[in-house]
Design a protein around this motif. Structure first.
Motif, mmCIF file in Angstrom:
data_model
loop_
_atom_site.group_PDB
_atom_site.id
_atom_site.type_symbol
_atom_site.label_atom_id
_atom_site.label_comp_id
_atom_site.label_asym_id
_atom_site.label_seq_id
_atom_site.Cartn_x
_atom_site.Cartn_y
_atom_site.Cartn_z
ATOM 1 N N ALA A 32 0.840 -0.945 0.160
ATOM 2 C CA ALA A 32 -0.071 -0.171 -0.026
ATOM 3 C C ALA A 32 1.022 0.835 -0.264
ATOM 4 C CB ALA A 32 -0.715 -0.078 1.223
ATOM 5 N N PRO A 33 0.964 2.554 -0.735
ATOM 6 C CA PRO A 33 -0.378 2.687 -1.378
ATOM 7 C C PRO A 33 -0.894 1.246 -2.896
ATOM 8 C CG PRO A 33 0.684 5.446 -1.664
ATOM 9 C CD PRO A 33 1.042 3.531 -0.648
ATOM 10 N N LEU A 67 -1.527 -4.802 5.460
ATOM 11 C CA LEU A 67 -1.909 -4.704 6.458
ATOM 12 C C LEU A 67 -3.005 -3.717 5.828
ATOM 13 C CD1 LEU A 67 0.469 -4.801 9.489
ATOM 14 C CD2 LEU A 67 -0.662 -6.349 8.749
ATOM 15 N N LEU A 68 -2.727 -2.141 5.382
ATOM 16 C CA LEU A 68 -3.578 -1.851 4.749
ATOM 17 C C LEU A 68 -4.217 -1.799 3.255
ATOM 18 C CD1 LEU A 68 -1.403 1.235 5.696
ATOM 19 C CD2 LEU A 68 -3.197 0.767 7.252
ATOM 20 N N VAL A 84 1.459 -10.295 5.947
ATOM 21 C CA VAL A 84 2.767 -11.365 5.067
ATOM 22 C C VAL A 84 3.395 -11.867 6.590
ATOM 23 C CG1 VAL A 84 5.116 -10.807 4.023
ATOM 24 C CG2 VAL A 84 3.176 -8.956 3.606
ATOM 25 N N ALA A 110 7.463 -1.293 5.851
ATOM 26 C CA ALA A 110 8.585 -1.221 7.190
ATOM 27 C C ALA A 110 7.029 -0.551 8.101
ATOM 28 C CB ALA A 110 8.440 0.371 6.800
ATOM 29 N N LYS A 148 13.589 -4.102 2.032
ATOM 30 C CA LYS A 148 14.362 -2.429 2.924
ATOM 31 C C LYS A 148 14.685 -2.825 4.594
ATOM 32 C CE LYS A 148 11.018 0.150 4.258
ATOM 33 N NZ LYS A 148 10.361 0.997 3.318
HETATM 34 N N1 SAM Z 1 5.955 1.050 -1.610
HETATM 35 C C1 SAM Z 1 5.145 0.734 -1.295
HETATM 36 C C2 SAM Z 1 4.937 1.416 -2.426
HETATM 37 O O1 SAM Z 1 5.984 2.027 -3.489
HETATM 38 O O2 SAM Z 1 2.976 2.176 -2.775
HETATM 39 C C3 SAM Z 1 4.998 2.104 -0.065
HETATM 40 C C4 SAM Z 1 4.904 0.918 1.081
HETATM 41 S S1 SAM Z 1 4.744 1.646 2.922
HETATM 42 C C5 SAM Z 1 7.347 2.269 3.100
HETATM 43 C C6 SAM Z 1 5.529 0.369 3.673
HETATM 44 C C7 SAM Z 1 3.922 -0.548 4.463
HETATM 45 O O3 SAM Z 1 4.197 -1.574 4.709
HETATM 46 C C8 SAM Z 1 2.558 -0.239 5.070
HETATM 47 O O4 SAM Z 1 1.384 0.617 4.349
HETATM 48 C C9 SAM Z 1 2.382 -1.395 6.098
HETATM 49 O O5 SAM Z 1 0.707 -1.166 6.191
HETATM 50 C C10 SAM Z 1 3.162 -2.095 5.387
HETATM 51 N N2 SAM Z 1 3.273 -3.271 6.530
HETATM 52 C C11 SAM Z 1 4.060 -3.304 7.893
HETATM 53 N N3 SAM Z 1 3.519 -4.201 8.504
HETATM 54 C C12 SAM Z 1 3.395 -5.603 7.753
HETATM 55 C C13 SAM Z 1 3.178 -6.734 7.748
HETATM 56 N N4 SAM Z 1 3.612 -7.115 8.496
HETATM 57 N N5 SAM Z 1 1.821 -7.464 6.595
HETATM 58 C C14 SAM Z 1 1.958 -6.638 5.497
HETATM 59 N N6 SAM Z 1 2.028 -5.630 4.998
HETATM 60 C C15 SAM Z 1 2.937 -4.662 6.228
#
Ligand code: SAM
Length: 196
Positions: A32-33, A67-68, A84, A110, A148
């Motif tokens: 997300a997004p 998660l979102l 995940v 993250a 990352k």
């Molecule tokens: N790469 C994305 C983009 O280009 O749109 C941005 C990602 S953002 C920096 C990090 C994301 O990791 C957040 O949306 C967060 O909800 C997700 N996240 C964190 N822990 C997670 C988990 N255990 N399972 C799934 N998603 C997770």
């Protein structure tokens, strides 16, 4: 138009290392997004509308997990509101992948930053380590993982774990990543699937 500036980091890395090839299957963890998924859809030609419009190009697959909520995107399947690190997510993921295998795993995941640098670092490294377990289920032999992390005391442990199952592991700091941040990426290639 990309949904988020993070797209430029993946474009930069992919321009250099050519991870995402037409026809490839990609898992985008923490999607997300959806900006990384937008890049992946273009590069693996999963919507059939890539930068190169040769109809003979193979069509790839992109599955994003977060998660979102992830707004829909042509050429991508999204598992919104899914963790995940949760095995029940893995089962759903496998069903969406051709031959239940991915060529590439991406993770821009993250945790919500607490502001305590060591704690955030440790949380993110733990999440990255869980990707190695996920790789065992979904990543095909010779596949790649881009993830990352925030640099810190456990970086080396993650690097060693990656090196134990991947033929090559590099540390990347894309230009598009803020100079003053601890953000880095590991690019692990040539996956060696452990024997069961
Ligand atoms: N790469 C994305 C983009 O280009 O749109 C941005 C990602 S953002 C920096 C990090 C994301 O990791 C957040 O949306 C967060 O909800 C997700 N996240 C964190 N822990 C997670 C988990 N255990 N399972 C799934 N998603 C997770």
């Amino acid at each position: 138009n990309f949904r988020c500036r993070s797209a430029f980091k993946l474009l930069e890395i992919d321009d250099k290392f050519r991870l995402l090839q037409p026809g490839f299957s990609v898992v985008d963890c923490g999607a997300a997004p959806g900006a990384w998924s937008q890049v992946a859809v273009q590069r693996v030609n999963s919507a059939g509308t890539g930068e190169r419009t040769d109809p003979a190009l193979p069509r790839g697959t992109v599955v994003g997990i977060d998660l979102l909520y992830i707004p829909p995107l042509d050429g991508a399947h999204f598992l919104s509101s899914q963790d995940v690190t949760d095995p029940s997510t893995h089962a759903k993921l496998l069903e969406l992948l051709p031959n239940r295998q991915a060529h590439v795993m991406l993770s821009d995941m993250a945790p919500n930053a607490s502001g305590f640098r060591d704690m955030d670092h440790e949380k993110l490294i733990t999440m990255c380590l869980s990707l190695i377990d996920l790789a065992e289920k979904v990543l095909q032999p010779q596949g790649s993982l881009l993830c990352k992390y925030w640099d810190g005391i456990l970086t080396r442990r993650l690097q060693e774990k990656l090196s134990s199952v991947f033929g090559g592991v590099r540390t990347l700091k894309p230009q598009a990543s803020r100079k003053d941040s601890a953000e880095r990426y590991f690019l692990a290639t040539m996956y060696r699937k452990p024997m069961k």
